[in-house]
Design a protein around this motif. Structure first.
Motif, PDB file in Angstrom:
ATOM      1  N   LYS A  28     -11.751  20.558 -10.034  1.00 41.39           N
ATOM      2  CA  LYS A  28     -11.029  19.384  -9.524  1.00 41.39           C
ATOM      3  C   LYS A  28     -11.656  18.876  -8.229  1.00 41.39           C
ATOM      4  N   ALA A  29     -12.053  19.780  -7.357  1.00 37.05           N
ATOM      5  CA  ALA A  29     -12.672  19.387  -6.090  1.00 37.05           C
ATOM      6  C   ALA A  29     -14.043  18.754  -6.333  1.00 37.05           C
ATOM      7  N   ALA A  30     -14.803  19.295  -7.262  1.00 37.49           N
ATOM      8  CA  ALA A  30     -16.128  18.737  -7.569  1.00 37.49           C
ATOM      9  C   ALA A  30     -16.004  17.308  -8.091  1.00 37.49           C
ATOM     10  N   VAL A  31     -15.004  17.056  -8.927  1.00 35.09           N
ATOM     11  CA  VAL A  31     -14.782  15.691  -9.426  1.00 35.09           C
ATOM     12  C   VAL A  31     -14.484  14.762  -8.254  1.00 35.09           C
ATOM     13  N   LEU A  32     -13.682  15.199  -7.324  1.00 34.97           N
ATOM     14  CA  LEU A  32     -13.384  14.381  -6.141  1.00 34.97           C
ATOM     15  C   LEU A  32     -14.657  14.069  -5.356  1.00 34.97           C
ATOM     16  N   TRP A  33     -15.504  15.070  -5.137  1.00 33.47           N
ATOM     17  CA  TRP A  33     -16.730  14.852  -4.383  1.00 33.47           C
ATOM     18  C   TRP A  33     -17.680  13.911  -5.121  1.00 33.47           C
ATOM     19  N   VAL A  34     -17.717  13.978  -6.437  1.00 31.66           N
ATOM     20  CA  VAL A  34     -18.552  13.058  -7.207  1.00 31.66           C
ATOM     21  C   VAL A  34     -18.038  11.626  -7.046  1.00 31.66           C
ATOM     22  N   VAL A  35     -16.723  11.456  -7.075  1.00 35.69           N
ATOM     23  CA  VAL A  35     -16.137  10.124  -6.881  1.00 35.69           C
ATOM     24  C   VAL A  35     -16.465   9.603  -5.481  1.00 35.69           C
ATOM     25  N   LEU A  36     -16.447  10.482  -4.504  1.00 33.13           N
ATOM     26  CA  LEU A  36     -16.724  10.065  -3.128  1.00 33.13           C
ATOM     27  C   LEU A  36     -18.185   9.676  -2.888  1.00 33.13           C
ATOM     28  N   VAL A  37     -19.081  10.076  -3.767  1.00 32.54           N
ATOM     29  CA  VAL A  37     -20.487   9.706  -3.594  1.00 32.54           C
ATOM     30  C   VAL A  37     -20.730   8.254  -4.014  1.00 32.54           C
ATOM     31  N   ALA A  38     -19.878   7.679  -4.838  1.00 36.77           N
ATOM     32  CA  ALA A  38     -20.066   6.299  -5.319  1.00 36.77           C
ATOM     33  C   ALA A  38     -20.181   5.282  -4.176  1.00 36.77           C
ATOM     34  N   PRO A  39     -19.299   5.285  -3.178  1.00 35.71           N
ATOM     35  CA  PRO A  39     -19.464   4.318  -2.075  1.00 35.71           C
ATOM     36  C   PRO A  39     -20.784   4.500  -1.319  1.00 35.71           C
ATOM     37  N   GLN A  40     -21.258   5.737  -1.223  1.00 39.53           N
ATOM     38  CA  GLN A  40     -22.531   5.977  -0.540  1.00 39.53           C
ATOM     39  C   GLN A  40     -23.693   5.366  -1.327  1.00 39.53           C
ATOM     40  N   VAL A  41     -23.639   5.494  -2.638  1.00 37.74           N
ATOM     41  CA  VAL A  41     -24.689   4.919  -3.482  1.00 37.74           C
ATOM     42  C   VAL A  41     -24.664   3.396  -3.386  1.00 37.74           C
ATOM     43  N   ILE A  42     -23.469   2.819  -3.436  1.00 40.44           N
ATOM     44  CA  ILE A  42     -23.346   1.354  -3.308  1.00 40.44           C
ATOM     45  C   ILE A  42     -23.873   0.888  -1.955  1.00 40.44           C
TER      46      ILE A  42
END
Length: 167
Positions: A28-42
Motif C-alpha cells: 500500500k505504501a509503495a503504491v502511494l509513493w508511485v502516485v507521488l512520483v507523477a507530479p515530479q515527472v510532470i
C-alpha cells in the motif's frame, strides 16, 4: 467494583496480526509513493530550466520512500496487536503514535469483517467492532482470513450471551 470491572483493564493485547500484514502495508505504501512520483515527472517534462532541482527532489524522494518502505511496515507489525476475551476486545494500533482501545463485550453492537482486493491478494481481512462509544469503532487490520472468521464467530457468540444493553 464488580468482577467484570476488575477484569476489563486497558493493557497490551496478546496477539499479533498476520506476518503477511508487513507485505500488505509495504505494498500500500509503495503504491502511494508511485502516485507521488507523477507530479515530479510532470514538473520535469514541463520545465526547461536546470536539472539540479529535479535531481535534488528525486534524491530526497527516493531516500524518504526507501526509509518509509523499510521501517513503517515492520514497525507497525511490532505495534499492532489484538485480543478478544470473554469480557472485552482489546486493540493496539499505530506506528508513529500508539493507540490502545478496549470494548467490553456488553457494549458491542455489531461485528463486521471486510476483505478488500489488496487484502484478498495477501489472504488478509479486517474486523470492525462497533460500540456506542464516541471514539468510534474498534478496527483490527491485517488479520489472517481464517483468524478473522474465527474472531467474528466467537465475538458474535459472546455478544449474544452478554447481558449488557450495548448502549
Amino acid at each position: 467494583m464488580d468482577v467484570e470491572e476488575q477484569q476489563v483493564r486497558l493493557r497490551p493485547p496478546a496477539h499479533r496480526v498476520s506476518p503477511r500484514a508487513v507485505w500488505y502495508w509495504a505494498t500500500k505504501a509503495a503504491v502511494l509513493w508511485v502516485v507521488l512520483v507523477a507530479p515530479q515527472v510532470i514538473w520535469y517534462l514541463n520545465d526547461d530550466g536546470p536539472v539540479t532541482p529535479h535531481v535534488a527532489v528525486a534524491v530526497a524522494w527516493l531516500v524518504l520512500a526507501a526509509a518509509h518502505l523499510a521501517i513503517m511496515p515492520r514497525w507497525r507489525y511490532r505495534v499492532h496487536r489484538w485480543e478478544a476475551t470473554d469480557t472485552a476486545v482489546y486493540t493496539q494500533t499505530g506506528w508513529i503514535s500508539v493507540e490502545r482501545r478496549i470494548a467490553p463485550i456488553s457494549r458491542v453492537q455489531t461485528v463486521d469483517s471486510e476483505r478488500g482486493p489488496i487484502e484478498r491478494l495477501f489472504r488478509l481481512a479486517n474486523v470492525t467492532v462497533t460500540t456506542a462509544s464516541a471514539a468510534g469503532p474498534i478496527k483490527i487490520h491485517g488479520l489472517a482470513a481464517a483468524d478473522t472468521d474465527r474472531l467474528v464467530s466467537d465475538l458474535t457468540t459472546r455478544v449474544a450471551k452478554s447481558t449488557g444493553d450495548a448502549t
